[in-house]
Design a protein around this motif. Structure first.
Motif, PDB file in Angstrom:
ATOM      1  N   HIS A 108       0.835  -1.205   0.000  1.00 28.27           N
ATOM      2  CA  HIS A 108       0.000   0.000   0.000  1.00 28.27           C
ATOM      3  C   HIS A 108       0.869   1.255   0.000  1.00 28.27           C
ATOM      4  CE1 HIS A 108      -2.611   3.174   1.657  1.00 28.27           C
ATOM      5  NE2 HIS A 108      -3.594   2.511   1.072  1.00 28.27           N
ATOM      6  N   MET A 109       1.924   1.254   0.802  1.00 30.06           N
ATOM      7  CA  MET A 109       2.808   2.417   0.873  1.00 30.06           C
ATOM      8  C   MET A 109       3.529   2.640  -0.450  1.00 30.06           C
ATOM      9  SD  MET A 109       4.429   2.048   4.709  1.00 30.06           S
ATOM     10  CE  MET A 109       5.441   3.517   4.488  1.00 30.06           C
ATOM     11  N   ALA A 110       3.846   1.557  -1.152  1.00 30.17           N
ATOM     12  CA  ALA A 110       4.543   1.680  -2.432  1.00 30.17           C
ATOM     13  C   ALA A 110       3.636   2.231  -3.525  1.00 30.17           C
ATOM     14  CB  ALA A 110       5.094   0.322  -2.856  1.00 30.17           C
ATOM     15  N   GLU A 111       2.325   2.025  -3.381  1.00 30.46           N
ATOM     16  CA  GLU A 111       1.384   2.409  -4.434  1.00 30.46           C
ATOM     17  C   GLU A 111       0.631   3.697  -4.137  1.00 30.46           C
ATOM     18  OE1 GLU A 111      -1.244  -0.881  -4.952  1.00 30.46           O
ATOM     19  OE2 GLU A 111       0.360  -2.292  -5.473  1.00 30.46           O
ATOM     20  N   HIS A 112       0.784   4.245  -2.927  1.00 29.31           N
ATOM     21  CA  HIS A 112      -0.005   5.410  -2.531  1.00 29.31           C
ATOM     22  C   HIS A 112       0.883   6.547  -2.030  1.00 29.31           C
ATOM     23  CE1 HIS A 112      -3.038   2.223  -2.537  1.00 29.31           C
ATOM     24  NE2 HIS A 112      -3.950   3.175  -2.639  1.00 29.31           N
ATOM     25  N   ASN A 129      -0.163   6.820  -6.328  1.00 34.28           N
ATOM     26  CA  ASN A 129       0.958   7.536  -6.913  1.00 34.28           C
ATOM     27  C   ASN A 129       1.206   6.995  -8.324  1.00 34.28           C
ATOM     28  OD1 ASN A 129       2.247   5.056  -6.540  1.00 34.28           O
ATOM     29  ND2 ASN A 129       3.300   5.723  -4.675  1.00 34.28           N
ATOM     30  N   ARG A 130       2.287   7.420  -8.957  1.00 30.78           N
ATOM     31  CA  ARG A 130       2.554   6.989 -10.336  1.00 30.78           C
ATOM     32  C   ARG A 130       2.727   5.472 -10.433  1.00 30.78           C
ATOM     33  NH1 ARG A 130       3.868  10.645 -14.340  1.00 30.78           N
ATOM     34  NH2 ARG A 130       3.951  12.837 -13.704  1.00 30.78           N
ATOM     35  N   HIS A 131       3.375   4.889  -9.441  1.00 32.92           N
ATOM     36  CA  HIS A 131       3.533   3.435  -9.448  1.00 32.92           C
ATOM     37  C   HIS A 131       2.171   2.761  -9.318  1.00 32.92           C
ATOM     38  CE1 HIS A 131       5.187  -0.522  -8.791  1.00 32.92           C
ATOM     39  NE2 HIS A 131       4.651  -0.601  -7.582  1.00 32.92           N
ATOM     40  N   GLY A 132       1.313   3.340  -8.489  1.00 29.64           N
ATOM     41  CA  GLY A 132      -0.014   2.766  -8.289  1.00 29.64           C
ATOM     42  C   GLY A 132      -0.855   2.773  -9.550  1.00 29.64           C
ATOM     43  N   ASN A 169     -16.181  10.101 -10.273  1.00 33.31           N
ATOM     44  CA  ASN A 169     -17.171   9.062 -10.522  1.00 33.31           C
ATOM     45  C   ASN A 169     -16.729   7.743  -9.897  1.00 33.31           C
ATOM     46  OD1 ASN A 169     -18.662  10.877 -12.158  1.00 33.31           O
ATOM     47  ND2 ASN A 169     -17.363  10.381 -13.912  1.00 33.31           N
ATOM     48  N   GLU A 170     -17.687   6.907  -9.588  1.00 33.55           N
ATOM     49  CA  GLU A 170     -17.371   5.593  -9.032  1.00 33.55           C
ATOM     50  C   GLU A 170     -16.500   4.808 -10.014  1.00 33.55           C
ATOM     51  OE1 GLU A 170     -19.638   1.608  -7.240  1.00 33.55           O
ATOM     52  OE2 GLU A 170     -20.797   3.329  -7.985  1.00 33.55           O
ATOM     53  N   GLY A 171     -15.428   4.248  -9.520  1.00 39.57           N
ATOM     54  CA  GLY A 171     -14.527   3.479 -10.367  1.00 39.57           C
ATOM     55  C   GLY A 171     -13.371   4.279 -10.926  1.00 39.57           C
ATOM     56  N   ASP A 172     -13.420   5.619 -10.804  1.00 38.57           N
ATOM     57  CA  ASP A 172     -12.316   6.448 -11.278  1.00 38.57           C
ATOM     58  C   ASP A 172     -11.110   6.307 -10.354  1.00 38.57           C
ATOM     59  OD1 ASP A 172     -13.914   7.325 -13.297  1.00 38.57           O
ATOM     60  OD2 ASP A 172     -14.158   9.371 -12.554  1.00 38.57           O
ATOM     61  N   LEU A 173      -9.931   6.555 -10.897  1.00 36.93           N
ATOM     62  CA  LEU A 173      -8.703   6.527 -10.114  1.00 36.93           C
ATOM     63  C   LEU A 173      -8.247   7.957  -9.858  1.00 36.93           C
ATOM     64  CD1 LEU A 173      -6.741   3.745 -12.061  1.00 36.93           C
ATOM     65  CD2 LEU A 173      -8.234   3.468 -10.067  1.00 36.93           C
ATOM     66  N   ALA A 174      -8.100   8.323  -8.588  1.00 30.13           N
ATOM     67  CA  ALA A 174      -7.582   9.637  -8.216  1.00 30.13           C
ATOM     68  C   ALA A 174      -6.111   9.479  -7.850  1.00 30.13           C
ATOM     69  CB  ALA A 174      -8.374  10.214  -7.043  1.00 30.13           C
ATOM     70  N   VAL A 175      -5.276  10.357  -8.397  1.00 28.26           N
ATOM     71  CA  VAL A 175      -3.830  10.173  -8.318  1.00 28.26           C
ATOM     72  C   VAL A 175      -3.142  11.488  -7.948  1.00 28.26           C
ATOM     73  CG1 VAL A 175      -1.798   9.357  -9.578  1.00 28.26           C
ATOM     74  CG2 VAL A 175      -4.083   8.574 -10.259  1.00 28.26           C
ATOM     75  N   ARG A 176      -2.107  11.394  -7.132  1.00 26.86           N
ATOM     76  CA  ARG A 176      -1.197  12.526  -6.984  1.00 26.86           C
ATOM     77  C   ARG A 176       0.045  12.211  -7.804  1.00 26.86           C
ATOM     78  NH1 ARG A 176       2.250  14.836  -1.808  1.00 26.86           N
ATOM     79  NH2 ARG A 176       2.916  16.782  -2.815  1.00 26.86           N
ATOM     80  N   LEU A 177       0.246  12.992  -8.862  1.00 31.14           N
ATOM     81  CA  LEU A 177       1.374  12.752  -9.753  1.00 31.14           C
ATOM     82  C   LEU A 177       2.685  13.228  -9.138  1.00 31.14           C
ATOM     83  CD1 LEU A 177      -0.237  13.820 -13.154  1.00 31.14           C
ATOM     84  CD2 LEU A 177       0.147  11.499 -12.307  1.00 31.14           C
TER      85      LEU A 177
END
Length: 234
Positions: free
Chosen positions: A38-42, A50-53, A110-118
């Motif tokens: 989780h830490m590696a992907e967030h 994150n980008r890896h996630g 929307n449900e199912g969307d991915l929210a990311v911090r680049l």
């Protein structure tokens, strides 16, 4: 003989304890593995991917987009004048802005969307849409919602958003290939789709910044002439 019986009895008595202890160690090991994953992907500040996630999560979205013939949309958001926020209110306030935006994105998308911090003050939302204009409408909703957040005293902020979308081309091969070759080709194609959409949305974001900020810009239609505009993000 009595000694052997005694030893067997001791083993039988201790065995449940040993099995139980082993089970505890295995559960603990699995918990540590999941925590590390989780830490590696967030992102630690916002809790977003994150980008890896997103590199791990987007192939499933791309597969659905291909199968359903739907548009895959990428929105890239950037906090306007973020350096001024840090300079005027301090870096702690800047972190609160980023964390608040991250929390907001989770509830607004929307449900199912991915929210990311680049990275830095740049975020992204990746999802599927039935029509390319749906991505623009979502971007406008996110921009409007962000402008209404009040995070520190009288501090408010705005975001600029760049939008790009496409229907991923189906994978095709004229010759039979092995499963390994097919998997490799699919992974390369998926990475290409994500990279191109992020790049196109980032270009639209630059245009939003150049046009005054706190606005949404979409990627021009393929083949449309668009003079490049250089502007510092901020």
């Amino acid at each position: 003989m009595r000694t052997l019986v005694t030893e067997v009895a001791v083993v039988l008595i201790c065995l449940p304890v040993f099995v139980g202890y082993t089970a505890v160690l295995l559960r603990r090991s699995e918990q540590l593995r999941l925590t590390a994953q989780h830490m590696a992907e967030h992102d630690q500040l916002t809790g977003l991917l994150n980008r890896h996630g997103i590199a791990l999560k987007t192939p499933a979205l791309i597969k659905r987009a291909r199968a359903e013939g739907r548009h895959m949309g990428v929105l890239v958001l950037d906090v306007d004048h973020f350096k001024n926020i840090n300079d005027s209110y301090g870096h702690d306030a800047g972190d609160v802005v980023l964390a608040s935006l991250g929390t907001g994105l989770v509830s607004w998308v929307n449900e199912g969307d991915l929210a990311v911090r680049l990275g830095g003050e740049e975020f992204a939302v990746i999802g599927l849409h039935d029509h390319p204009d749906s991505a623009r409408l979502l971007a406008e909703r996110l921009r409007s919602s962000a402008s209404q957040l009040q995070v520190v005293a009288a501090l408010r902020f705005t975001v600029s958003v760049g939008v790009a979308s496409t229907v991923p081309a189906p994978l095709a091969s004229d010759e039979p290939v092995s499963y390994r070759e097919l998997t490799t080709a699919r992974a390369a194609a998926d990475a290409g789709v994500l990279s191109q959409l992020l790049s196109a949305a980032d270009g639209a974001l630059y245009r939003a910044k150049a046009s005054g900020r706190n606005r949404v810009e979409i990627t021009p239609e393929p083949g449309a002439d668009a003079a490049p505009t250089l502007v510092s993000k901020g």
